[in-house]
Design a protein around this motif. Structure first.
Motif, short mmCIF file in Angstrom:
data_model
loop_
_atom_site.label_atom_id
_atom_site.label_comp_id
_atom_site.label_asym_id
_atom_site.label_seq_id
_atom_site.Cartn_x
_atom_site.Cartn_y
_atom_site.Cartn_z
N ASP A 108 0.87 -1.18 0.00
CA ASP A 108 0.00 0.00 0.00
C ASP A 108 0.90 1.23 0.00
O ASP A 108 1.67 1.44 0.93
CB ASP A 108 -0.91 -0.01 1.22
CG ASP A 108 -2.04 1.00 1.12
OD1 ASP A 108 -1.95 1.90 0.27
OD2 ASP A 108 -3.02 0.90 1.87
N SER A 110 1.14 5.55 -1.06
CA SER A 110 0.40 6.77 -1.38
C SER A 110 1.36 7.94 -1.46
O SER A 110 2.42 7.95 -0.82
CB SER A 110 -0.67 7.04 -0.32
OG SER A 110 -1.30 8.29 -0.54
N THR A 111 0.99 8.94 -2.26
CA THR A 111 1.78 10.16 -2.32
C THR A 111 1.68 10.96 -1.03
O THR A 111 2.60 11.70 -0.69
CB THR A 111 1.31 11.02 -3.49
OG1 THR A 111 -0.10 11.28 -3.36
CG2 THR A 111 1.54 10.32 -4.82
N ARG A 113 1.39 10.11 2.73
CA ARG A 113 1.41 9.00 3.67
C ARG A 113 0.66 9.31 4.95
O ARG A 113 0.23 8.39 5.65
CB ARG A 113 2.87 8.63 3.98
CG ARG A 113 3.61 8.10 2.76
CD ARG A 113 5.11 8.02 2.98
NE ARG A 113 5.81 7.48 1.83
CZ ARG A 113 6.11 8.17 0.75
NH1 ARG A 113 5.77 9.45 0.68
NH2 ARG A 113 6.75 7.62 -0.26
N PRO A 116 -3.75 9.51 3.28
CA PRO A 116 -3.89 8.91 1.95
C PRO A 116 -5.33 9.00 1.46
O PRO A 116 -6.26 9.11 2.26
CB PRO A 116 -3.47 7.45 2.18
CG PRO A 116 -3.78 7.20 3.62
CD PRO A 116 -3.53 8.51 4.33
N ASP A 237 -3.40 13.67 -5.45
CA ASP A 237 -2.81 12.60 -4.65
C ASP A 237 -3.24 11.26 -5.26
O ASP A 237 -4.40 11.10 -5.65
CB ASP A 237 -3.29 12.66 -3.19
CG ASP A 237 -2.54 13.73 -2.40
OD1 ASP A 237 -1.30 13.70 -2.41
OD2 ASP A 237 -3.20 14.59 -1.78
N ARG A 239 -2.99 6.94 -4.77
CA ARG A 239 -2.73 5.82 -3.87
C ARG A 239 -2.89 4.52 -4.64
O ARG A 239 -3.86 4.35 -5.39
CB ARG A 239 -3.69 5.84 -2.68
CG ARG A 239 -3.52 4.68 -1.70
CD ARG A 239 -4.57 4.78 -0.60
NE ARG A 239 -4.48 3.68 0.35
CZ ARG A 239 -5.34 3.49 1.36
NH1 ARG A 239 -6.34 4.35 1.54
NH2 ARG A 239 -5.19 2.47 2.18
N ARG A 241 -2.71 0.20 -4.18
CA ARG A 241 -2.72 -0.87 -3.18
C ARG A 241 -2.94 -2.21 -3.87
O ARG A 241 -3.81 -2.35 -4.73
CB ARG A 241 -3.82 -0.63 -2.15
CG ARG A 241 -3.89 -1.67 -1.04
CD ARG A 241 -4.95 -1.33 -0.03
NE ARG A 241 -6.27 -1.25 -0.63
CZ ARG A 241 -7.36 -0.87 0.02
NH1 ARG A 241 -7.26 -0.47 1.27
NH2 ARG A 241 -8.53 -0.84 -0.59
#
Length: 327
Positions: A108, A110-111, A113, A116, A237, A239, A241
């Motif tokens: 996982d 994300s830009t 953290r 997210p 942003d 993300r 996963r």
């Protein structure tokens, strides 16, 4: 002249049969996972079984070689065939094991953290206990043991690894236009949109979630785009996963980079000059701070005169028939 019966080893034909079974099991497991007929745990266990069968076939072939060398007789082609089939069957388990061990990317990423983007669909990794146990064993037992033997620095896990290029991005366009570019980029990548908050206003925050499939193993991954208004235009942003602990040739970091690259391509085709749209973090640090002309006040300033509005003459309001209500 008396003829003696030629020595025949049973290991050679057994090696050929076991090698063929191992190869058939490995190919069936790969095709079943690639087209989504089995989950990741069944796929991993099937490949483990194929690997064990392939090693057994190689062992039987070596025994056959030794007996043929010592006693002579037929069986060499069968032993060679069994070893060849077993070696081919070991390719898929070796690649999967290598990606699990060497490519320990984050499940996982994300830009942002700390905050997210939300995801509607939950990952399926908790429904795959074998792969979850295997990854936990790698992090808690294998890498510390290798570190003690080699004396090298501890291997960073996926959650602690830093990616300097995986950061939020700002664009000098409204969020609605950036959302349209993100939707087109996701469609071009062949990902399926499963959740979307389309823009109702030009500056309204939006989000987009899609599910992608890797090309080698057909693994599923979720990608979420969150677009919010920003003083410079729009803030993006992303993300990514994984839905399974299995690793493919591309990880979540590569998926985020792929989204950024595709959005840049769409904006370049639409506007022609990407340099005037994207904003780097260095540019934000160099911007001068806005200083107010006056010192902040403790009280709210009041006007020095009372505003006067001239009322227009209109019809007088009657009593709306109050006498009828009183009666």
């Amino acid at each position: 002249m008396k003829r003696y019966a030629a020595y025949k080893t049973r290991s050679a034909p057994a090696s050929r049969i076991v090698g063929a079974v191992a190869l058939a099991l490995a190919v069936t497991a790969y095709l079943s996972k690639r087209f989504g007929f089995v989950d990741a745990d069944v796929f991993a266990l099937s490949l483990a079984g194929a690997g064990v069968a392939a090693l057994l076939a190689i062992g039987l072939a070596l025994i056959a070689f030794q007996r043929i060398w010592a006693h002579g007789g037929p069986g060499l082609p069968s032993a060679l065939t069994g070893m060849l089939l077993a070696a081919i069957a070991l390719v898929a388990p070796g690649i999967i094991l290598g990606m699990l061990v060497l490519q320990a990317g984050p499940d996982d990423l994300s830009t942002n953290r700390l905050d997210p983007p939300n995801m509607k669909i939950q990952a399926l990794s908790e429904e795959q206990p074998f792969l979850g146990w295997f990854n936990t064993s790698l992090e808690t037992h294998l890498w510390p043991a290798i570190t003690q033997v080699t004396g090298s620095e501890p291997k960073t896990t996926g959650r602690s690894r830093q990616y300097p290029d995986i950061v939020p991005r700002r664009y000098r366009i409204p969020p609605a236009q950036l959302h349209a570019a993100g939707a087109k980029a996701v469609d071009t990548l062949g990902w399926v949109v499963v959740d979307e908050l389309p823009p109702d206003l030009l500056d309204a925050p939006t989000r987009l979630q899609a599910v992608g499939t890797s090309r080698l193993l057909g693994l599923k991954h979720d990608v979420s785009l969150r677009i919010r208004p920003d003083p410079l235009g729009a803030l993006l942003d992303v993300r990514a996963r994984s839905q399974t602990p299995l690793k493919d040739l591309t990880g979540n970091a590569d998926n985020i980079r792929l989204v950024f690259a595709e959005i840049d391509r769409v904006l370049l085709e639409t506007y022609g000059d990407l340099a005037r749209l994207s904003v780097d973090e260095d540019e934000l640090e160099d911007e001068p701070e806005i200083v107010p002309l006056q010192e902040p006040r403790d009280t709210i300033p009041l006007p020095g005169f009372k505003p006067y509005f001239e009322e227009e003459e209109g019809p007088e309001v009657d009593d709306f028939g109050l006498t009828d209500l009183e009666g």
